[in-house]
Design an enzyme around this catalytic site. Structure first.
Site, PDB file in Angstrom:
ATOM      1  N   SER A  55       0.792  -1.234   0.000  1.00 49.81           N
ATOM      2  CA  SER A  55       0.000   0.000   0.000  1.00 49.81           C
ATOM      3  C   SER A  55       0.822   1.282   0.000  1.00 49.81           C
ATOM      4  CB  SER A  55      -0.945   0.040   1.205  1.00 49.81           C
ATOM      5  OG  SER A  55      -0.214  -0.054   2.402  1.00 49.81           O
ATOM      6  N   ASP A 334      -3.631   8.061   7.961  1.00 42.33           N
ATOM      7  CA  ASP A 334      -4.444   7.154   8.785  1.00 42.33           C
ATOM      8  C   ASP A 334      -3.542   6.389   9.760  1.00 42.33           C
ATOM      9  OD1 ASP A 334      -3.276   5.068   7.341  1.00 42.33           O
ATOM     10  OD2 ASP A 334      -5.031   4.720   6.084  1.00 42.33           O
ATOM     11  N   HIS A 337      -0.583   4.850   7.245  1.00 47.13           N
ATOM     12  CA  HIS A 337      -0.085   5.439   6.002  1.00 47.13           C
ATOM     13  C   HIS A 337       0.227   6.927   6.121  1.00 47.13           C
ATOM     14  CE1 HIS A 337      -2.685   1.990   4.673  1.00 47.13           C
ATOM     15  NE2 HIS A 337      -1.554   1.700   4.063  1.00 47.13           N
TER      16      HIS A 337
END
Ligand SMILES: *[C@@H]1O[C@H](CO)[C@@H](O)[C@H](O)[C@H]1NC(C)=O
Ligand SMILES: *[C@@H]1O[C@H](CO)[C@@H](O)[C@H](O)[C@H]1NC(C)=O
Ligand SMILES: *[C@@H]1O[C@H](CO)[C@@H](O)[C@H](O)[C@H]1NC(C)=O
Ligand SMILES: *[C@@H]1O[C@H](CO)[C@@H](O)[C@H](O)[C@H]1NC(C)=O
Ligand SMILES: *[C@@H]1O[C@H](CO)[C@@H](O)[C@H](O)[C@H]1NC(C)=O
Ligand SMILES: *[C@@H]1O[C@H](CO)[C@@H](O)[C@H](O)[C@H]1NC(C)=O
Length: 360
Positions: A55, A334, A337
């Site tokens: 990610s 978040d 991330h």
């Protein structure tokens, strides 16, 4: 040390997805117009970027609409709506592409635009199978298999590959999986060694296919991720977890030195996310008045309760998260991330290392 009682936190970290995206075209245009990009004018003639990993690099490969990267409020800063990135805006891939002076390579499912390379990264993946949804099946090995198949099909020539670079991003989904399986921490250093040896196999494969330069991320300080630092109300990083990162990065550095010994000196390089994160935190501590990032450990988008993640909604569509007023003053977007501005700051500290891409 034991990690099993951290199960809840690790479940949250399941949100480490890496993706590729659909609204990327919009993104590409914005990148192009941005004046502080494109200083480099393809100095080294690297005109394609192939991206593998999770990610931290995904720009839209993870499944829509399952992945939270496709949910509001992801993408609110750029491109203004969810675009398959695990950030309010750009991610590492976008910044590395901009450094090379090329557009962000597209996600592999949208293979009609191959000119700038392809992003094969999926949020949630690792070098081994992970328990991280939504695409636990697309290991880095599988991503490289797909790349190899495209090369065998003649999609890229030797010449194309000889003027390309690879970005290999690994943020820790293998570790989440390890802890989720409730394995004792005694086996952890052996597990790290097995991650690194698989990573070396992967990097060699990519280079053997003809890709000229391979940049791999050193793992970020896991103990500074909000999912962990929430336990101290975002006041401090957890050194127990950071030690996992430090050991991982030590083995990685030794492995990369060895690889460069076996090939040419500057083929493989490390993008040191660990020291980038830490130096940004330290700078903030030394100049709290500048308030670039306020408290850098505190994320912008947080769930209302410990069970809720950024992007979650209840059955009536009511958000189960809150978003800070100024995402540009948050380092983390978040629980795991970095934000658009966070990645920009990381990119600034990595610029010097990125110059190595131009050493012949
Ligand atoms: C994972 O991928 C393999 C090979 O690509 C496939 O055979 C298998 O069915 C997949 N598993 C899941 C759960 O999707
Ligand atoms: C790759 O490019 C270099 C110059 O950057 C050249 O010396 C070399 O011969 C090229 N190799 C192939 C396989 O084209
Ligand atoms: C995890 O380990 C703890 C302590 O050894 C044990 O009590 C617990 O049942 C284990 N959980 C699972 C899911 O195996
Ligand atoms: C780690 O690996 C070493 C050498 O392969 C082995 O002797 C040792 O038992 C392993 N430790 C654990 C906890 O699995
Ligand atoms: C860090 O994490 C470990 C393992 O979960 C825990 O035992 C320790 O109390 C934590 N330290 C801090 C300062 O939160
Ligand atoms: C690199 O090669 C040199 C000479 O061949 C050797 O002395 C050195 O130990 C090697 N380094 C690594 C990390 O393998």
């Amino acid at each position: 040390m034991r990690f099993s009682f951290m199960e809840n936190q690790w479940r949250h970290i399941f949100v480490f997805y890496l993706l590729f995206s659909f609204f990327l075209l919009t993104g590409i245009q914005v990148v192009q117009c941005s004046p502080n990009y494109y200083h480099h004018h393809r100095l080294g003639g690297l005109s394609k970027l192939f991206v593998f990993g999770d990610s931290y690099a995904d720009t839209g490969n993870d499944q829509k609409p399952v992945a939270r990267s496709w949910k509001v409020p992801y993408g609110i800063t750029f491109p203004g709506k969810p675009a398959g990135r695990f950030s309010d805006g750009r991610v590492l891939t976008d910044y590395v592409a901009s450094f090379l002076g090329i557009k962000t390579p597209v996600a592999w499912k949208k293979t009609n635009r191959l000119r700038y390379g392809i992003n094969f990264a999926f949020g949630g993946t690792g070098v081994f199978d992970t328990v991280v949804p939504p695409d636990p099946n697309v290991t880095m090995t599988r991503q490289i298999d797909i790349f190899q198949q495209l090369i065998q099909n003649g999609v890229y020539s030797k010449f194309d590959l000889n003027s390309s670079a690879a970005l290999v991003a690994l943020a820790g989904n293998d570790y989440i999986t390890y802890f989720a399986k409730n394995v004792s921490s005694e086996g952890l250093s052996n597990f790290t060694a097995s991650i690194i040896s698989q990573l070396v196999i992967n990097m060699k494969r990519i280079h053997d296919m003809g890709v000229k330069k391979v940049a791999v991320t050193a793992i970020e300080p896991i103990g500074c991720l909000p999912v962990i630092s929430v336990l101290s109300s975002y006041q401090q990083c957890n050194e127990t977890y950071n030690k996992i990162s430090i050991f991982h990065n030590l083995l990685l550095q030794q492995a990369v030195e060895k690889l460069n010994n076996e090939t040419s000196e500057s083929t493989f390089m490390i993008l040191d996310l660990y020291n980038a994160f830490i130096s940004i935190f330290e700078r903030q501590k030394e100049h709290p008045g500048s308030l670039k990032f306020g408290n850098p450990l505190k994320p912008c988008c947080v769930g209302l309760t410990r069970k809720d993640l950024c992007g979650d909604k209840d059955e009536n569509g009511v958000p189960k998260y809150i978003v800070c007023e100024n995402p540009e003053s948050a380092f983390f977007w978040d629980d795991v991330h970095p934000s658009h501005e966070g990645w920009h700051a990381i990119y600034s500290t990595l610029q010097h290392s990125l110059q190595q891409l131009y050493i012949r």
